[in-house]
Design a protein around this motif. Structure first.
Motif, PDB file in Angstrom:
ATOM      1  N   LEU A  81       1.891   3.138   6.586  1.00 37.42           N
ATOM      2  CA  LEU A  81       2.570   2.340   7.603  1.00 37.42           C
ATOM      3  C   LEU A  81       1.907   2.479   8.968  1.00 37.42           C
ATOM      4  O   LEU A  81       1.846   1.517   9.734  1.00 37.42           O
ATOM      5  CB  LEU A  81       4.046   2.729   7.683  1.00 37.42           C
ATOM      6  N   ALA A  82       1.391   3.664   9.279  1.00 38.74           N
ATOM      7  CA  ALA A  82       0.707   3.871  10.557  1.00 38.74           C
ATOM      8  C   ALA A  82      -0.573   3.050  10.627  1.00 38.74           C
ATOM      9  O   ALA A  82      -0.967   2.612  11.713  1.00 38.74           O
ATOM     10  CB  ALA A  82       0.403   5.350  10.755  1.00 38.74           C
ATOM     11  N   ASP A  83      -1.223   2.829   9.492  1.00 44.84           N
ATOM     12  CA  ASP A  83      -2.437   2.004   9.472  1.00 44.84           C
ATOM     13  C   ASP A  83      -2.158   0.590   9.955  1.00 44.84           C
ATOM     14  O   ASP A  83      -3.038  -0.056  10.524  1.00 44.84           O
ATOM     15  CB  ASP A  83      -3.024   1.946   8.061  1.00 44.84           C
ATOM     16  N   TRP A  84      -0.951   0.101   9.729  1.00 45.57           N
ATOM     17  CA  TRP A  84      -0.582  -1.265  10.130  1.00 45.57           C
ATOM     18  C   TRP A  84       0.326  -1.274  11.345  1.00 45.57           C
ATOM     19  O   TRP A  84       0.926  -2.290  11.673  1.00 45.57           O
ATOM     20  CB  TRP A  84       0.077  -1.991   8.954  1.00 45.57           C
TER      21      TRP A  84
ATOM     22  N   GLY B  73       0.810  -1.212   0.000  1.00 44.72           N
ATOM     23  CA  GLY B  73       0.000   0.000   0.000  1.00 44.72           C
ATOM     24  C   GLY B  73       0.843   1.261   0.000  1.00 44.72           C
ATOM     25  O   GLY B  73       0.523   2.238  -0.688  1.00 44.72           O
ATOM     26  N   ALA B  74       1.911   1.259   0.771  1.00 47.23           N
ATOM     27  CA  ALA B  74       2.796   2.425   0.817  1.00 47.23           C
ATOM     28  C   ALA B  74       3.465   2.658  -0.536  1.00 47.23           C
ATOM     29  O   ALA B  74       3.539   3.799  -1.006  1.00 47.23           O
ATOM     30  CB  ALA B  74       3.847   2.244   1.909  1.00 47.23           C
ATOM     31  N   ALA B  75       3.939   1.606  -1.167  1.00 45.51           N
ATOM     32  CA  ALA B  75       4.594   1.751  -2.473  1.00 45.51           C
ATOM     33  C   ALA B  75       3.605   2.254  -3.525  1.00 45.51           C
ATOM     34  O   ALA B  75       3.920   3.157  -4.309  1.00 45.51           O
ATOM     35  CB  ALA B  75       5.202   0.412  -2.907  1.00 45.51           C
TER      36      ALA B  75
ATOM     37  N   ALA C  33       4.471  11.634   3.067  1.00 50.59           N
ATOM     38  CA  ALA C  33       3.298  11.633   3.952  1.00 50.59           C
ATOM     39  C   ALA C  33       2.419  10.414   3.686  1.00 50.59           C
ATOM     40  O   ALA C  33       1.887   9.809   4.625  1.00 50.59           O
ATOM     41  CB  ALA C  33       2.503  12.919   3.760  1.00 50.59           C
ATOM     42  N   ALA C  34       2.270  10.032   2.428  1.00 51.38           N
ATOM     43  CA  ALA C  34       1.453   8.861   2.080  1.00 51.38           C
ATOM     44  C   ALA C  34       2.062   7.579   2.644  1.00 51.38           C
ATOM     45  O   ALA C  34       1.339   6.696   3.127  1.00 51.38           O
ATOM     46  CB  ALA C  34       1.306   8.750   0.567  1.00 51.38           C
TER      47      ALA C  34
END
Length: 149
Positions: free
Chosen positions: A77-80, A47-49, A71-72
């Motif tokens: 990463l914060a979501d996981w 998702g980050a990539a 920021a994305a």
């Protein structure tokens, strides 16, 4: 002579079930927790990539795109619940390495995440003991109609 109706094995079945159950259940639970941690890290990296590549490709300038991509990546990463220090992000642009928003160009983002194994301290670095590295790469094409500033 009368034989006793009780043998030496009476009452040992519950003990055997308990011992074998624990010996088989503990590794199985640890395996499930490990697979879940790895799958979460894979989702986070992918998702980050993807979001970083898309954000850079749609940005007006290269600097704005890289700032928004950072920021994305942090949000993904914060979501996981993955620590920012346990990741590495690499951006490669073509045909001009210094300009990611060139029309008809492409943006490749490679994200590497350290997945911490269960029951161990959380990963704070990519090469920390007790971690497994998970990689993801996303490629996004920049539109040929991209507006140049």
């Amino acid at each position: 002579m009368r034989r006793s109706s009780r043998s030496r094995d009476d009452g040992s079945a519950p003990v055997e079930v308990l011992v074998l159950g624990v010996l088989l259940l503990v590794p199985l639970v640890y395996l499930v927790l490990t697979v879940a941690a790895l799958q979460g890290a894979a989702f986070a990296a992918e998702g980050a990539a993807r979001q970083a590549a898309r954000t850079i490709a749609l940005a007006a300038t290269d600097a704005d795109g890289r700032r928004a991509a950072g920021a994305a990546v942090e949000v993904a990463l914060a979501d996981w619940r993955i620590e920012p220090g346990a990741t590495a992000v690499e951006v490669v642009c073509a045909p001009e390495p210094g300009d990611c928003v060139a029309p008809r160009g492409s943006v490749a983002v490679h994200v590497r995440v350290a997945a911490a194994l269960p029951l161990l301290p959380p990963a704070i670095a990519l090469d920390a003991p007790g971690t497994i590295a998970v990689d993801a790469t996303a490629l996004q094409r920049v539109s040929m109609f991209a507006a140049r500033p």
